[in-house]
Design a protein around this motif. Sequence first.
Motif, PDB file in Angstrom:
ATOM      1  N   ILE A   1       0.840  -1.200   0.000  1.00  0.00           N
ATOM      2  CA  ILE A   1       0.000   0.000   0.000  1.00  0.00           C
ATOM      3  C   ILE A   1       0.878   1.254   0.000  1.00  0.00           C
ATOM      4  CG2 ILE A   1      -1.714   1.311   1.326  1.00  0.00           C
ATOM      5  CD1 ILE A   1      -2.602  -1.544   2.432  1.00  0.00           C
ATOM      6  N   LEU A   2       1.885   1.287   0.866  1.00  0.00           N
ATOM      7  CA  LEU A   2       2.789   2.434   0.940  1.00  0.00           C
ATOM      8  C   LEU A   2       3.500   2.662  -0.391  1.00  0.00           C
ATOM      9  CD1 LEU A   2       4.290   4.640   2.580  1.00  0.00           C
ATOM     10  CD2 LEU A   2       5.918   2.859   3.269  1.00  0.00           C
ATOM     11  N   GLU A   3       4.010   1.599  -0.968  1.00  0.00           N
ATOM     12  CA  GLU A   3       4.785   1.740  -2.193  1.00  0.00           C
ATOM     13  C   GLU A   3       3.898   2.060  -3.395  1.00  0.00           C
ATOM     14  OE1 GLU A   3       7.275  -1.752  -2.239  1.00  0.00           O
ATOM     15  OE2 GLU A   3       8.475  -1.006  -0.549  1.00  0.00           O
ATOM     16  N   LYS A   4       2.647   1.639  -3.360  1.00  0.00           N
ATOM     17  CA  LYS A   4       1.706   1.977  -4.428  1.00  0.00           C
ATOM     18  C   LYS A   4       1.350   3.465  -4.398  1.00  0.00           C
ATOM     19  CE  LYS A   4      -1.985   1.887  -7.215  1.00  0.00           C
ATOM     20  NZ  LYS A   4      -1.861   1.877  -8.693  1.00  0.00           N
ATOM     21  N   PHE A   5       1.069   4.005  -3.214  1.00  0.00           N
ATOM     22  CA  PHE A   5       0.529   5.358  -3.118  1.00  0.00           C
ATOM     23  C   PHE A   5       1.568   6.434  -2.773  1.00  0.00           C
ATOM     24  CE2 PHE A   5      -3.229   2.678  -2.468  1.00  0.00           C
ATOM     25  CZ  PHE A   5      -4.092   3.238  -3.396  1.00  0.00           C
ATOM     26  N   VAL A   6       2.737   6.029  -2.233  1.00  0.00           N
ATOM     27  CA  VAL A   6       3.730   7.027  -1.823  1.00  0.00           C
ATOM     28  C   VAL A   6       5.086   6.797  -2.485  1.00  0.00           C
ATOM     29  CG1 VAL A   6       4.861   8.172   0.120  1.00  0.00           C
ATOM     30  CG2 VAL A   6       2.542   7.275   0.390  1.00  0.00           C
ATOM     31  N   GLY A   7       5.651   5.604  -2.352  1.00  0.00           N
ATOM     32  CA  GLY A   7       6.956   5.363  -2.956  1.00  0.00           C
ATOM     33  C   GLY A   7       7.716   4.237  -2.286  1.00  0.00           C
ATOM     34  N   GLN A   8       8.895   3.963  -2.792  1.00  0.00           N
ATOM     35  CA  GLN A   8       9.702   2.839  -2.341  1.00  0.00           C
ATOM     36  C   GLN A   8      10.343   3.101  -0.982  1.00  0.00           C
ATOM     37  OE1 GLN A   8      10.094  -0.220  -4.072  1.00  0.00           O
ATOM     38  NE2 GLN A   8       8.370   0.672  -5.199  1.00  0.00           N
ATOM     39  N   VAL A   9      10.538   2.023  -0.239  1.00  0.00           N
ATOM     40  CA  VAL A   9      11.148   2.074   1.086  1.00  0.00           C
ATOM     41  C   VAL A   9      12.557   1.495   1.009  1.00  0.00           C
ATOM     42  CG1 VAL A   9      10.947   1.266   3.478  1.00  0.00           C
ATOM     43  CG2 VAL A   9       8.892   1.867   2.194  1.00  0.00           C
ATOM     44  N   ASP A  10      13.475   2.111   1.747  1.00  0.00           N
ATOM     45  CA  ASP A  10      14.839   1.605   1.824  1.00  0.00           C
ATOM     46  C   ASP A  10      14.819   0.151   2.317  1.00  0.00           C
ATOM     47  OD1 ASP A  10      17.253   1.116   3.886  1.00  0.00           O
ATOM     48  OD2 ASP A  10      17.941   2.422   2.258  1.00  0.00           O
ATOM     49  N   PRO A  11      15.442  -0.789   1.585  1.00  0.00           N
ATOM     50  CA  PRO A  11      15.353  -2.217   1.934  1.00  0.00           C
ATOM     51  C   PRO A  11      15.868  -2.537   3.340  1.00  0.00           C
ATOM     52  CG  PRO A  11      16.208  -1.948  -0.282  1.00  0.00           C
ATOM     53  CD  PRO A  11      16.167  -0.574   0.319  1.00  0.00           C
ATOM     54  N   TYR A  12      16.950  -1.887   3.760  1.00  0.00           N
ATOM     55  CA  TYR A  12      17.492  -2.154   5.096  1.00  0.00           C
ATOM     56  C   TYR A  12      16.469  -1.805   6.166  1.00  0.00           C
ATOM     57  CZ  TYR A  12      20.094  -1.549   9.420  1.00  0.00           C
ATOM     58  OH  TYR A  12      20.498  -1.616  10.733  1.00  0.00           O
ATOM     59  N   TRP A  13      15.882  -0.604   6.070  1.00  0.00           N
ATOM     60  CA  TRP A  13      14.919  -0.169   7.072  1.00  0.00           C
ATOM     61  C   TRP A  13      13.612  -0.944   6.966  1.00  0.00           C
ATOM     62  CZ3 TRP A  13      15.729   2.357  11.379  1.00  0.00           C
ATOM     63  CH2 TRP A  13      16.896   3.116  11.506  1.00  0.00           C
ATOM     64  N   LYS A  14      13.229  -1.302   5.769  1.00  0.00           N
ATOM     65  CA  LYS A  14      12.000  -2.089   5.603  1.00  0.00           C
ATOM     66  C   LYS A  14      12.104  -3.399   6.370  1.00  0.00           C
ATOM     67  CE  LYS A  14       8.972  -4.151   2.084  1.00  0.00           C
ATOM     68  NZ  LYS A  14       8.717  -4.297   0.633  1.00  0.00           N
ATOM     69  N   ASN A  15      13.225  -4.089   6.254  1.00  0.00           N
ATOM     70  CA  ASN A  15      13.422  -5.347   6.966  1.00  0.00           C
ATOM     71  C   ASN A  15      13.438  -5.116   8.476  1.00  0.00           C
ATOM     72  OD1 ASN A  15      14.274  -8.252   7.215  1.00  0.00           O
ATOM     73  ND2 ASN A  15      16.096  -7.278   8.039  1.00  0.00           N
ATOM     74  N   LEU A  16      14.147  -4.072   8.916  1.00  0.00           N
ATOM     75  CA  LEU A  16      14.256  -3.789  10.343  1.00  0.00           C
ATOM     76  C   LEU A  16      12.903  -3.410  10.939  1.00  0.00           C
ATOM     77  CD1 LEU A  16      16.601  -3.626  12.435  1.00  0.00           C
ATOM     78  CD2 LEU A  16      16.636  -1.163  12.028  1.00  0.00           C
ATOM     79  N   LEU A  17      12.149  -2.598  10.219  1.00  0.00           N
ATOM     80  CA  LEU A  17      10.858  -2.135  10.724  1.00  0.00           C
ATOM     81  C   LEU A  17       9.811  -3.237  10.708  1.00  0.00           C
ATOM     82  CD1 LEU A  17      10.672   1.366   8.985  1.00  0.00           C
ATOM     83  CD2 LEU A  17      11.327   0.874  11.349  1.00  0.00           C
ATOM     84  N   ASP A  18       9.792  -4.022   9.636  1.00  0.00           N
ATOM     85  CA  ASP A  18       8.761  -5.053   9.493  1.00  0.00           C
ATOM     86  C   ASP A  18       9.023  -6.246  10.402  1.00  0.00           C
ATOM     87  OD1 ASP A  18       6.401  -6.118   8.378  1.00  0.00           O
ATOM     88  OD2 ASP A  18       7.552  -7.304   6.955  1.00  0.00           O
ATOM     89  N   ASN A  19      10.264  -6.700  10.436  1.00  0.00           N
ATOM     90  CA  ASN A  19      10.581  -7.954  11.128  1.00  0.00           C
ATOM     91  C   ASN A  19      11.130  -7.779  12.534  1.00  0.00           C
ATOM     92  OD1 ASN A  19       9.886  -9.780   8.951  1.00  0.00           O
ATOM     93  ND2 ASN A  19      11.656  -8.922   7.877  1.00  0.00           N
ATOM     94  N   LYS A  20      11.396  -6.543  12.941  1.00  0.00           N
ATOM     95  CA  LYS A  20      11.908  -6.292  14.288  1.00  0.00           C
ATOM     96  C   LYS A  20      11.017  -5.324  15.066  1.00  0.00           C
ATOM     97  CE  LYS A  20      15.676  -8.808  13.939  1.00  0.00           C
ATOM     98  NZ  LYS A  20      15.922 -10.003  14.796  1.00  0.00           N
ATOM     99  N   LEU A  21      11.016  -4.042  14.651  1.00  0.00           N
ATOM    100  CA  LEU A  21      10.286  -3.036  15.421  1.00  0.00           C
ATOM    101  C   LEU A  21       8.789  -3.282  15.422  1.00  0.00           C
ATOM    102  CD1 LEU A  21      10.468  -0.398  17.057  1.00  0.00           C
ATOM    103  CD2 LEU A  21      10.098   0.845  14.918  1.00  0.00           C
ATOM    104  N   GLY A  22       8.219  -3.553  14.261  1.00  0.00           N
ATOM    105  CA  GLY A  22       6.775  -3.768  14.187  1.00  0.00           C
ATOM    106  C   GLY A  22       6.312  -4.914  15.062  1.00  0.00           C
ATOM    107  N   ILE A  23       7.058  -6.007  15.023  1.00  0.00           N
ATOM    108  CA  ILE A  23       6.698  -7.191  15.812  1.00  0.00           C
ATOM    109  C   ILE A  23       6.871  -6.921  17.299  1.00  0.00           C
ATOM    110  CG2 ILE A  23       7.381  -9.564  16.341  1.00  0.00           C
ATOM    111  CD1 ILE A  23       7.999  -9.914  13.368  1.00  0.00           C
ATOM    112  N   ALA A  24       8.000  -6.287  17.674  1.00  0.00           N
ATOM    113  CA  ALA A  24       8.258  -6.012  19.090  1.00  0.00           C
ATOM    114  C   ALA A  24       7.180  -5.108  19.678  1.00  0.00           C
ATOM    115  CB  ALA A  24       9.635  -5.372  19.245  1.00  0.00           C
ATOM    116  N   LEU A  25       6.769  -4.096  18.929  1.00  0.00           N
ATOM    117  CA  LEU A  25       5.735  -3.192  19.431  1.00  0.00           C
ATOM    118  C   LEU A  25       4.358  -3.836  19.433  1.00  0.00           C
ATOM    119  CD1 LEU A  25       6.953   0.231  18.049  1.00  0.00           C
ATOM    120  CD2 LEU A  25       6.414  -0.290  20.438  1.00  0.00           C
ATOM    121  N   ARG A  26       4.117  -4.747  18.508  1.00  0.00           N
ATOM    122  CA  ARG A  26       2.849  -5.483  18.529  1.00  0.00           C
ATOM    123  C   ARG A  26       2.775  -6.339  19.798  1.00  0.00           C
ATOM    124  NH1 ARG A  26       2.012  -8.294  13.179  1.00  0.00           N
ATOM    125  NH2 ARG A  26       3.577  -9.765  13.929  1.00  0.00           N
ATOM    126  N   GLN A  27       3.845  -7.036  20.129  1.00  0.00           N
ATOM    127  CA  GLN A  27       3.872  -7.815  21.362  1.00  0.00           C
ATOM    128  C   GLN A  27       3.663  -6.925  22.577  1.00  0.00           C
ATOM    129  OE1 GLN A  27       7.575 -10.047  21.553  1.00  0.00           O
ATOM    130  NE2 GLN A  27       6.452 -11.946  21.332  1.00  0.00           N
TER     131      GLN A  27
END
Length: 275
Positions: free
Chosen positions: A102-128
């Motif tokens: 959704i983000l990349e469709k309507f706004v633009g591409q995300v830096d791959p390093y941060w995308k991995n860190l945010l999706d697989n680390k920060l997002g999960i930790a904050l969800r818990q």
Amino acid sequence: MIFPPKFKVDDISIPHLVTIPYSHYCELARWALDISKTEYREMKYLPGYHINIVGKLRKRKEDRSSSSFAGQESHQHEGRRKFSVPLVAMPDGRILKDSWEILEKFVGQVDPYWKNLLDNKLGIALRQMGYFHFLDPENKSMLDNILRQTTIAERIYWLFFGGFIKKAMYKLMAISKDNIEESKKTIFDIFDEASERIKSNPSSITKESYFTPTDLAFCALGSIAVFPQNFSGNVIHMGNIEDFPTEYQNLIQHCRETEAGKFILSSYKMKRLIT
């Protein structure tokens, strides 16, 4: 309202965003649509109640989430991707599968390093962390505040099935005291890393001199660590921070005092378009 609204993909003329409204992953998708000034309709559901609705929208395997999903924490089977939110149903019948698409469709591409860190680390930790406090019976006011903002049908649903859903969510997200301590460390470490980037470049956690899609993703997924005043674009109100459990208040205060936390608060104030 008695029942939450439903829709058929074949009948829509604008994008429909399907959310659990307080989710930080859903906030990422919502902010992307808002900042791009896209006309859309948000379809909000309570956890558990959303399963049948989302499952039908994702009945094709190619329409299932390709990013973090509730259950990843406990290594649950990939079938959990069928019930993940957010998603966007498009008028042409396509399903945008997750926050990143959704983000990349309507706004633009995300830096791959941060995308991995945010999706697989920060997002999960904050969800818990969020659900640990949200589901704790001692913090009943947090859940009651959310329930007051749902439909009558959803509140009745939670009355009968809430206990079962809580147990299932604890198991899905591997919520335990030990895991929460590890999640807290992950959150602080990533906020520290982002803070170092911002010290050298106040405009972005990337090397760019402007607010990038990567910054939007960081601010949205990090939002529930600082709770800016207009979190969610005011689609849902999370209550007063002073009423949160002390442990959560301490985490929020710590994160707010970092350069990364200040960046999120400032970005919500200056960049978060409210429709």
